[in-house]
Design a protein around this motif. Structure first.
Motif, PDB file in Angstrom:
ATOM      1  N   VAL A  83       0.839  -1.196   0.000  1.00 47.65           N
ATOM      2  CA  VAL A  83       0.000   0.000   0.000  1.00 47.65           C
ATOM      3  C   VAL A  83       0.876   1.249   0.000  1.00 47.65           C
ATOM      4  CG1 VAL A  83      -1.664   1.307   1.407  1.00 47.65           C
ATOM      5  CG2 VAL A  83      -1.994  -1.133   1.032  1.00 47.65           C
ATOM      6  N   SER A  84       2.043   1.175   0.639  1.00 48.48           N
ATOM      7  CA  SER A  84       2.950   2.330   0.680  1.00 48.48           C
ATOM      8  C   SER A  84       3.405   2.749  -0.715  1.00 48.48           C
ATOM      9  CB  SER A  84       4.167   2.023   1.561  1.00 48.48           C
ATOM     10  OG  SER A  84       4.882   0.911   1.049  1.00 48.48           O
ATOM     11  N   TYR A  85       3.373   1.847  -1.689  1.00 47.37           N
ATOM     12  CA  TYR A  85       3.678   2.191  -3.080  1.00 47.37           C
ATOM     13  C   TYR A  85       2.398   2.644  -3.796  1.00 47.37           C
ATOM     14  CZ  TYR A  85       5.384   1.907  -7.876  1.00 47.37           C
ATOM     15  OH  TYR A  85       5.730   2.216  -9.181  1.00 47.37           O
ATOM     16  N   CYS A  86       1.316   1.925  -3.595  1.00 43.57           N
ATOM     17  CA  CYS A  86       0.058   2.177  -4.321  1.00 43.57           C
ATOM     18  C   CYS A  86      -0.569   3.526  -4.003  1.00 43.57           C
ATOM     19  CB  CYS A  86      -0.945   1.070  -4.014  1.00 43.57           C
ATOM     20  SG  CYS A  86      -0.425  -0.560  -4.589  1.00 43.57           S
ATOM     21  N   GLU A  87      -0.265   4.114  -2.851  1.00 45.98           N
ATOM     22  CA  GLU A  87      -0.887   5.380  -2.456  1.00 45.98           C
ATOM     23  C   GLU A  87      -0.588   6.522  -3.421  1.00 45.98           C
ATOM     24  OE1 GLU A  87       0.623   5.724   1.524  1.00 45.98           O
ATOM     25  OE2 GLU A  87      -1.206   4.886   2.376  1.00 45.98           O
ATOM     26  N   GLY A  88       0.468   6.412  -4.198  1.00 47.06           N
ATOM     27  CA  GLY A  88       0.813   7.474  -5.131  1.00 47.06           C
ATOM     28  C   GLY A  88       0.187   7.328  -6.506  1.00 47.06           C
ATOM     29  N   GLU A 103      -7.948  -5.474  -0.948  1.00 47.61           N
ATOM     30  CA  GLU A 103      -7.066  -4.471  -0.354  1.00 47.61           C
ATOM     31  C   GLU A 103      -7.044  -4.642   1.149  1.00 47.61           C
ATOM     32  OE1 GLU A 103      -6.073   0.278  -0.461  1.00 47.61           O
ATOM     33  OE2 GLU A 103      -7.452  -0.582  -1.896  1.00 47.61           O
ATOM     34  N   ARG A 105      -4.582  -3.806   4.911  1.00 49.15           N
ATOM     35  CA  ARG A 105      -3.904  -2.678   5.548  1.00 49.15           C
ATOM     36  C   ARG A 105      -2.528  -2.428   4.963  1.00 49.15           C
ATOM     37  NH1 ARG A 105      -1.955  -1.649  10.499  1.00 49.15           N
ATOM     38  NH2 ARG A 105      -1.341  -3.794  10.763  1.00 49.15           N
ATOM     39  N   ARG A 108      -2.125  -4.568  -1.411  1.00 51.45           N
ATOM     40  CA  ARG A 108      -3.224  -4.817  -2.344  1.00 51.45           C
ATOM     41  C   ARG A 108      -2.900  -6.136  -3.004  1.00 51.45           C
ATOM     42  NH1 ARG A 108      -4.774   0.159  -6.142  1.00 51.45           N
ATOM     43  NH2 ARG A 108      -6.345  -1.334  -6.804  1.00 51.45           N
ATOM     44  N   ASN A 132      -0.315  11.448  -6.955  1.00 54.45           N
ATOM     45  CA  ASN A 132       0.186  12.170  -5.790  1.00 54.45           C
ATOM     46  C   ASN A 132       1.696  12.319  -5.880  1.00 54.45           C
ATOM     47  OD1 ASN A 132      -2.318  12.366  -4.370  1.00 54.45           O
ATOM     48  ND2 ASN A 132      -2.118  10.222  -3.781  1.00 54.45           N
ATOM     49  N   TRP A 136       7.434   7.096  -3.651  1.00 55.70           N
ATOM     50  CA  TRP A 136       6.601   5.942  -3.321  1.00 55.70           C
ATOM     51  C   TRP A 136       7.415   4.674  -3.481  1.00 55.70           C
ATOM     52  CZ3 TRP A 136       2.530   7.844  -1.052  1.00 55.70           C
ATOM     53  CH2 TRP A 136       2.102   9.118  -1.412  1.00 55.70           C
TER      54      TRP A 136
END
Length: 183
Positions: A83-88, A103, A105, A108, A132, A136
Motif C-alpha cells: 500500500v505504501s507504493y500504491c498510495e501514489g 485491499e 492494511r 493490495r 500524488n 513511493w
C-alpha cells in the motif's frame, strides 16, 4: 561433604548440557541446509521494473517478471503490492487481467492463475497513473506454487509535480538568431 560434591557435579553437568545442546542443534541445522540440493526458491526469480520518476498525471507501466529456472512448471497465484507504493498511483488495468483483488492494511492483493513452464518467463504489467507527488516505495510479493513459495522484490518511483512549460517568449521581442560570419 560427599553430598556437596554430588550437587556440584550435577550443576556442572546441567550447565554444560544447557550450553552444548543448542550449539549442537544449530550446527546440525546449518549442516542440513548447506547439504541440501538447490531449492526452487533460488531458481524462481522475481524482478520489478518501474520508471524511477514520473510526473503527476503521467500514465506508466510497472512490470513484474518471473523467471522459472526449475525443471517443473510453477504457477503464479498472486501478486501483492505494498500500500505504501500504491498510495501514489491509480491502477487502470493489469495484463494479463487479474482474477480478483483485495485491499488490506499493508498490501493490495491481486489473484492470478498464470502457469510458468520450466525455463520460461511470465510477465504481469500494471498500467498506472501518478496522482500524488512524492517518493513511493514498497515490496512486491509474488505468491508462487510449489516450494518456491513467496518471493519478494522492491519497487520505488518518484512522482513529481509537472514543470511549468513556457511555449512562447516572455516578451514580444523576436527570438535571437545566430548567423555564421562571412569568411
Amino acid at each position: 561433604m560427599a553430598k556437596l560434591q554430588t550437587h556440584t557435579l550435577l550443576a556442572t553437568a546441567l550447565v554444560t548440557l544447557t550450553l552444548l545442546v543448542p550449539i549442537g542443534v544449530g550446527a546440525g541445522i546449518v549442516y542440513y541446509i548447506y547439504n541440501q540440493p538447490e531449492v526452487a526458491v533460488r531458481q524462481v526469480l522475481v524482478e520489478a521494473i518501474a520508471p524511477t520518476q514520473v510526473e503527476e498525471g503521467e500514465i506508466f507501466e510497472l512490470k513484474v517478471i518471473l523467471q522459472n529456472n526449475t525443471d517443473q512448471a510453477v504457477n503464479l497465484n498472486g501478486l501483492d503490492l505494498a500500500v505504501s507504493y500504491c498510495e501514489g498511483f491509480v491502477l487502470f488495468a493489469t495484463t494479463p487481467e487479474y482474477l480478483t483483488q483485495d485491499e488490506g492494511r499493508l498490501f493490495r492483493a491481486f489473484e492470478f492463475n498464470l502457469p510458468i513452464e520450466p525455463g520460461k518467463n511470465a510477465q504481469v504489467a500494471f498500467r498506472m497513473q501518478a496522482v500524488n507527488a512524492g517518493s513511493w516505495s514498497g515490496d512486491i510479493d509474488a505468491r508462487v506454487s510449489g516450494s518456491a513459495g513467496t518471493l519478494t522484490t522492491k519497487v520505488q518511483t518518484l512522482a513529481i509535480v509537472p514543470s511549468e512549460r513556457i511555449d512562447a517568449p516572455i516578451d514580444d521581442s523576436p527570438p535571437i538568431s545566430i548567423e555564421p560570419s562571412p569568411e
